[in-house]
Design a protein around this motif. Sequence first.
Motif, PDB file in Angstrom:
ATOM      1  N   GLU A  27       0.738  -1.400   0.341  1.00 21.47           N
ATOM      2  CA  GLU A  27       0.124  -0.230  -0.188  1.00 21.47           C
ATOM      3  C   GLU A  27       0.849   1.837  -0.030  1.00 21.47           C
ATOM      4  N   THR A  28       1.967   1.337   0.232  1.00 21.15           N
ATOM      5  CA  THR A  28       2.606   2.078  -0.196  1.00 21.15           C
ATOM      6  C   THR A  28       3.907   2.316  -0.434  1.00 21.15           C
ATOM      7  N   LYS A  29       3.971   1.082  -1.569  1.00 19.77           N
ATOM      8  CA  LYS A  29       5.129   0.893  -2.739  1.00 19.77           C
ATOM      9  C   LYS A  29       4.999   2.345  -3.620  1.00 19.77           C
ATOM     10  N   GLY A  30       3.982   3.746  -4.145  1.00 13.76           N
ATOM     11  CA  GLY A  30       4.259   4.661  -4.136  1.00 13.76           C
ATOM     12  C   GLY A  30       4.732   5.646  -3.889  1.00 13.76           C
ATOM     13  N   LYS A  31       5.024   5.624  -2.754  1.00 11.17           N
ATOM     14  CA  LYS A  31       5.084   7.023  -1.811  1.00 11.17           C
ATOM     15  C   LYS A  31       6.684   6.369  -2.041  1.00 11.17           C
ATOM     16  N   ASP A  70      -0.920   5.107  -4.867  1.00 14.20           N
ATOM     17  CA  ASP A  70      -1.451   4.752  -3.602  1.00 14.20           C
ATOM     18  C   ASP A  70      -2.548   4.276  -3.701  1.00 14.20           C
ATOM     19  N   LYS A  71      -2.850   5.929  -4.119  1.00 18.12           N
ATOM     20  CA  LYS A  71      -5.069   5.891  -3.462  1.00 18.12           C
ATOM     21  C   LYS A  71      -5.701   5.688  -4.344  1.00 18.12           C
ATOM     22  N   ASN A  74       5.553  -5.400  -6.871  1.00 16.05           N
ATOM     23  CA  ASN A  74       3.669  -5.804  -5.791  1.00 16.05           C
ATOM     24  C   ASN A  74       3.462  -7.535  -6.781  1.00 16.05           C
TER      25      ASN A  74
END
Length: 399
Positions: free
Chosen positions: A130-134, A273-274, A328
Amino acid sequence: MKILNYISKTVWVLSLISLFTDTASEMLYPIMPIYLKSIGFSIVLIGVLEGFAEALAGLSKGYFGKLSDNSGKRVPFVRLGYTLSAISKPMMAVFIFPMWIFFARSIDRFGKGIRTGARDAILSDEATPETKGKIFGFHRSMDTLGAVLGPVIALIYLYFYPQQYKTLFYIAFIPGLLAVFASFLLKDKTQKHLAKKKPTPFFSFLNYWKTSPAQYRKVVIGLLAFALFNSSDIFLLLKAKQAGLNDTNVIGIYIFYNLVYALCSFPIGILADKIGLKKMFLFGISLFAIVYFGMAFSKNSCTIALLFFIYGVYAAATEGISKAWISNISDKKDTATAIGTYSGFQSICALIASSLAGIIWYQFGANTTFMITGIMTILVIIYFSFFIKDKIIKNDTQT
């Protein structure tokens, strides 16, 4: 900021290492062709040099990613990779013999091949799905900030010391050395799986394609199809030059593009992530298509500047996002292999893309080159929209 709580010490260190290294590399990017010409390299020889160096980097990314997974270690590959890239900078100024230049440039790209898979696997380990993009977005922001600082330093230096290119290679060694020192702050985490002791053949990473998850293969096929028509940024800069920008403005617009890229990568990673990594990637390559169609018809500097702004947003929405997406949809124990294999094939596709773009440009003109790329990108968008689902591999994905 609450968002920055996701950024661990390890991610900060890796991001600073990338910033220093990219500052060193991009400091030399604007003057590399000029320097090589000044020591007797022809255009053909420059092309052969860059092609060979990129092919070496591409193939080694897959192998060293696999080796990292097999050994259960990450940091030694990261440290060695950045060290080789750092020492290659002054090497290119010490001697000017063609074979020595080939060797020094190859050392630089070989270093990139050694570190890429292991570094991205560390970033993946520092995040949750859930935080890979960040995490990847933050790293990409810091990395690309180096692509802003490097050319600015080069421009300032050359303003006061015109045509003194050799000294710039020695100056570039300083941020490269800082990157190496920072790499000693990294420590490997204890791996849950046992390291494999058997030798790793150079092309063994190709076997991963057969054993990888079906979703991984589907996504990578689409990414590589896009890479086959995503030629070097040099063609965009040549188009800017053709539209009437002088040399200083061309370098300036390249810095502007990297600045937009750096500023947008982290917030875009947060948004990804959203809304989902697939949606963000589709948004990014849609912007890419707009840029290439726009370049086919643009003839004034204001339009060119706007398109480079959009191009910076595109880069922020795809480069880090694609690696986050791959991490992911692959098993955690194979992360370096999965990213290294993709990055390796991507490098080869980029080499082919630039060769094709050059041929099409020569035969049919710049407008045709950009139109074909735009059309092929639309086909890739259709493929991702209808044939790829945005899902996560749950098996052993998290620590």
